[in-house]
Scaffold this motif. Sequence first.
Motif, PDB file in Angstrom:
ATOM      1  N   ALA A 132      57.063  37.544  35.817  1.00 55.70           N
ATOM      2  CA  ALA A 132      56.495  36.339  35.217  1.00 55.70           C
ATOM      3  C   ALA A 132      55.108  36.049  35.789  1.00 55.70           C
ATOM      4  O   ALA A 132      54.196  35.659  35.056  1.00 55.70           O
ATOM      5  N   ILE A 133      54.951  36.267  37.086  1.00 55.05           N
ATOM      6  CA  ILE A 133      53.645  36.061  37.727  1.00 55.05           C
ATOM      7  C   ILE A 133      52.644  37.095  37.192  1.00 55.05           C
ATOM      8  O   ILE A 133      51.499  36.758  36.878  1.00 55.05           O
ATOM      9  N   ILE A 134      53.062  38.348  37.089  1.00 51.78           N
ATOM     10  CA  ILE A 134      52.194  39.394  36.538  1.00 51.78           C
ATOM     11  C   ILE A 134      51.792  39.027  35.106  1.00 51.78           C
ATOM     12  O   ILE A 134      50.624  39.151  34.722  1.00 51.78           O
ATOM     13  N   GLY A 135      52.754  38.561  34.309  1.00 46.93           N
ATOM     14  CA  GLY A 135      52.463  38.143  32.938  1.00 46.93           C
ATOM     15  C   GLY A 135      51.481  36.985  32.892  1.00 46.93           C
ATOM     16  O   GLY A 135      50.557  36.973  32.075  1.00 46.93           O
ATOM     17  N   LEU A 136      51.669  36.009  33.773  1.00 51.28           N
ATOM     18  CA  LEU A 136      50.766  34.856  33.829  1.00 51.28           C
ATOM     19  C   LEU A 136      49.351  35.292  34.177  1.00 51.28           C
ATOM     20  O   LEU A 136      48.381  34.883  33.528  1.00 51.28           O
ATOM     21  N   LEU A 137      49.217  36.127  35.195  1.00 55.32           N
ATOM     22  CA  LEU A 137      47.886  36.582  35.604  1.00 55.32           C
ATOM     23  C   LEU A 137      47.233  37.437  34.524  1.00 55.32           C
ATOM     24  O   LEU A 137      46.029  37.311  34.265  1.00 55.32           O
ATOM     25  N   SER A 138      48.018  38.283  33.869  1.00 58.51           N
ATOM     26  CA  SER A 138      47.489  39.094  32.768  1.00 58.51           C
ATOM     27  C   SER A 138      47.052  38.213  31.610  1.00 58.51           C
ATOM     28  O   SER A 138      45.987  38.415  31.016  1.00 58.51           O
ATOM     29  N   SER A 139      47.871  37.231  31.278  1.00 62.52           N
ATOM     30  CA  SER A 139      47.552  36.294  30.207  1.00 62.52           C
ATOM     31  C   SER A 139      46.279  35.517  30.524  1.00 62.52           C
ATOM     32  O   SER A 139      45.426  35.308  29.652  1.00 62.52           O
ATOM     33  N   THR A 140      46.131  35.103  31.762  1.00 66.58           N
ATOM     34  CA  THR A 140      44.933  34.370  32.178  1.00 66.58           C
ATOM     35  C   THR A 140      43.691  35.241  32.024  1.00 66.58           C
ATOM     36  O   THR A 140      42.659  34.782  31.525  1.00 66.58           O
ATOM     37  N   LEU A 141      43.778  36.495  32.423  1.00 62.67           N
ATOM     38  CA  LEU A 141      42.655  37.416  32.288  1.00 62.67           C
ATOM     39  C   LEU A 141      42.274  37.600  30.814  1.00 62.67           C
ATOM     40  O   LEU A 141      41.095  37.546  30.462  1.00 62.67           O
ATOM     41  N   VAL A 142      43.278  37.786  29.953  1.00 62.27           N
ATOM     42  CA  VAL A 142      43.024  37.937  28.515  1.00 62.27           C
ATOM     43  C   VAL A 142      42.351  36.679  27.961  1.00 62.27           C
ATOM     44  O   VAL A 142      41.381  36.754  27.200  1.00 62.27           O
ATOM     45  N   LYS A 143      42.842  35.495  28.371  1.00 63.71           N
ATOM     46  CA  LYS A 143      42.245  34.240  27.890  1.00 63.71           C
ATOM     47  C   LYS A 143      40.796  34.109  28.344  1.00 63.71           C
ATOM     48  O   LYS A 143      39.940  33.708  27.554  1.00 63.71           O
ATOM     49  N   ILE A 144      40.526  34.441  29.588  1.00 65.21           N
ATOM     50  CA  ILE A 144      39.145  34.341  30.090  1.00 65.21           C
ATOM     51  C   ILE A 144      38.225  35.253  29.280  1.00 65.21           C
ATOM     52  O   ILE A 144      37.145  34.840  28.849  1.00 65.21           O
ATOM     53  N   ILE A 145      38.644  36.472  29.056  1.00 61.17           N
ATOM     54  CA  ILE A 145      37.822  37.429  28.302  1.00 61.17           C
ATOM     55  C   ILE A 145      37.589  36.949  26.869  1.00 61.17           C
ATOM     56  O   ILE A 145      36.450  36.944  26.381  1.00 61.17           O
ATOM     57  N   LEU A 146      38.649  36.523  26.190  1.00 59.11           N
ATOM     58  CA  LEU A 146      38.500  36.087  24.796  1.00 59.11           C
ATOM     59  C   LEU A 146      37.698  34.796  24.678  1.00 59.11           C
ATOM     60  O   LEU A 146      36.888  34.638  23.762  1.00 59.11           O
ATOM     61  N   GLN A 147      37.891  33.868  25.604  1.00 54.78           N
ATOM     62  CA  GLN A 147      37.135  32.614  25.549  1.00 54.78           C
ATOM     63  C   GLN A 147      35.662  32.845  25.880  1.00 54.78           C
ATOM     64  O   GLN A 147      34.792  32.225  25.263  1.00 54.78           O
ATOM     65  N   LEU A 148      35.366  33.731  26.811  1.00 57.59           N
ATOM     66  CA  LEU A 148      33.973  34.088  27.071  1.00 57.59           C
ATOM     67  C   LEU A 148      33.360  34.753  25.833  1.00 57.59           C
ATOM     68  O   LEU A 148      32.190  34.514  25.511  1.00 57.59           O
ATOM     69  N   THR A 149      34.141  35.560  25.144  1.00 57.73           N
ATOM     70  CA  THR A 149      33.676  36.183  23.903  1.00 57.73           C
ATOM     71  C   THR A 149      33.312  35.120  22.876  1.00 57.73           C
ATOM     72  O   THR A 149      32.285  35.232  22.190  1.00 57.73           O
ATOM     73  N   MET A 150      34.142  34.076  22.764  1.00 60.49           N
ATOM     74  CA  MET A 150      33.831  32.983  21.837  1.00 60.49           C
ATOM     75  C   MET A 150      32.492  32.334  22.175  1.00 60.49           C
ATOM     76  O   MET A 150      31.666  32.085  21.285  1.00 60.49           O
ATOM     77  N   ILE A 151      32.264  32.072  23.448  1.00 59.12           N
ATOM     78  CA  ILE A 151      31.026  31.423  23.873  1.00 59.12           C
ATOM     79  C   ILE A 151      29.833  32.350  23.655  1.00 59.12           C
ATOM     80  O   ILE A 151      28.775  31.919  23.174  1.00 59.12           O
ATOM     81  N   ILE A 152      29.987  33.622  23.981  1.00 62.32           N
ATOM     82  CA  ILE A 152      28.900  34.587  23.788  1.00 62.32           C
ATOM     83  C   ILE A 152      28.546  34.704  22.306  1.00 62.32           C
ATOM     84  O   ILE A 152      27.366  34.719  21.942  1.00 62.32           O
ATOM     85  N   LEU A 153      29.553  34.763  21.440  1.00 60.61           N
ATOM     86  CA  LEU A 153      29.281  34.807  19.992  1.00 60.61           C
ATOM     87  C   LEU A 153      28.531  33.561  19.536  1.00 60.61           C
ATOM     88  O   LEU A 153      27.615  33.643  18.715  1.00 60.61           O
ATOM     89  N   PHE A 154      28.913  32.406  20.060  1.00 60.89           N
ATOM     90  CA  PHE A 154      28.222  31.161  19.741  1.00 60.89           C
ATOM     91  C   PHE A 154      26.748  31.263  20.111  1.00 60.89           C
ATOM     92  O   PHE A 154      25.859  30.954  19.304  1.00 60.89           O
ATOM     93  N   VAL A 155      26.469  31.720  21.334  1.00 56.29           N
ATOM     94  CA  VAL A 155      25.085  31.838  21.795  1.00 56.29           C
ATOM     95  C   VAL A 155      24.309  32.824  20.918  1.00 56.29           C
ATOM     96  O   VAL A 155      23.173  32.553  20.507  1.00 56.29           O
ATOM     97  N   ILE A 156      24.925  33.952  20.612  1.00 58.65           N
ATOM     98  CA  ILE A 156      24.272  34.946  19.744  1.00 58.65           C
ATOM     99  C   ILE A 156      23.938  34.327  18.394  1.00 58.65           C
ATOM    100  O   ILE A 156      22.833  34.484  17.868  1.00 58.65           O
ATOM    101  N   TRP A 157      24.891  33.600  17.818  1.00 53.23           N
ATOM    102  CA  TRP A 157      24.692  33.011  16.486  1.00 53.23           C
ATOM    103  C   TRP A 157      23.578  31.961  16.481  1.00 53.23           C
ATOM    104  O   TRP A 157      22.815  31.895  15.529  1.00 53.23           O
ATOM    105  N   ILE A 158      23.491  31.161  17.529  1.00 53.45           N
ATOM    106  CA  ILE A 158      22.445  30.116  17.489  1.00 53.45           C
ATOM    107  C   ILE A 158      21.070  30.690  17.826  1.00 53.45           C
ATOM    108  O   ILE A 158      20.060  30.086  17.497  1.00 53.45           O
ATOM    109  N   LEU A 159      21.032  31.858  18.485  1.00 48.55           N
ATOM    110  CA  LEU A 159      19.738  32.481  18.788  1.00 48.55           C
ATOM    111  C   LEU A 159      19.230  33.379  17.657  1.00 48.55           C
ATOM    112  O   LEU A 159      18.069  33.762  17.674  1.00 48.55           O
ATOM    113  N   MET A 160      20.094  33.700  16.729  1.00 48.24           N
ATOM    114  CA  MET A 160      19.689  34.592  15.621  1.00 48.24           C
ATOM    115  C   MET A 160      18.801  33.895  14.624  1.00 48.24           C
ATOM    116  O   MET A 160      18.765  32.817  14.330  1.00 48.24           O
TER     117      MET A 160
END
Length: 160
Positions: A132-160
């Motif tokens: 369960a701890i391994i799953g939680l840490l893996s899930s947290t890593l996936v969320k961080i990566i995907l949420q950073l992707t959302m923010i990066i896409l936002f920045v790319i879109w407003i700079l285009m």
Amino acid sequence: MDIIGWILVVVLFIVGMAGAVYPILPGALAIYAAFFVYGFFISFKPFGFVFWTLQTIIVAALFIADYVVNAWGVKKFGGSRASVIGSTIGIIIGPFVIPGFGLLIGPLAGAVIGELIVGSSFDKSLKVGFGAIIGLLSSTLVKIILQLTMIILFVIWILM
């Protein structure tokens, strides 16, 4: 108004990223809301169908991955449905019961209790709790990566 809009966008991004680690906060939804705040305060012009489609897909993937990755960790270590449910309850309740450490202890305890309820040995229950701890840490890593992707896409879109 632009300054207020940007302040709100940054605050929502911070809340969103904190939500990746602290599941009580609305992580992906806060980031998604920041796009609307930007649109209302500054402009919706940079965003089109592709932007909204990509962001919506990422938000949906985040919600699905949050449960699936956590359940995967429990199942990978031999857990039952009861331990998956116990781990999920522990993730929600843990931070309130034991501030600070409850985020880790909650899913561990929930998975162990769930596994003990279905009659597993204490050793197996601990192994599932570790999953369960391994799953939680893996899930947290996936969320961080995907949420950073959302923010990066936002920045790319407003700079285009």
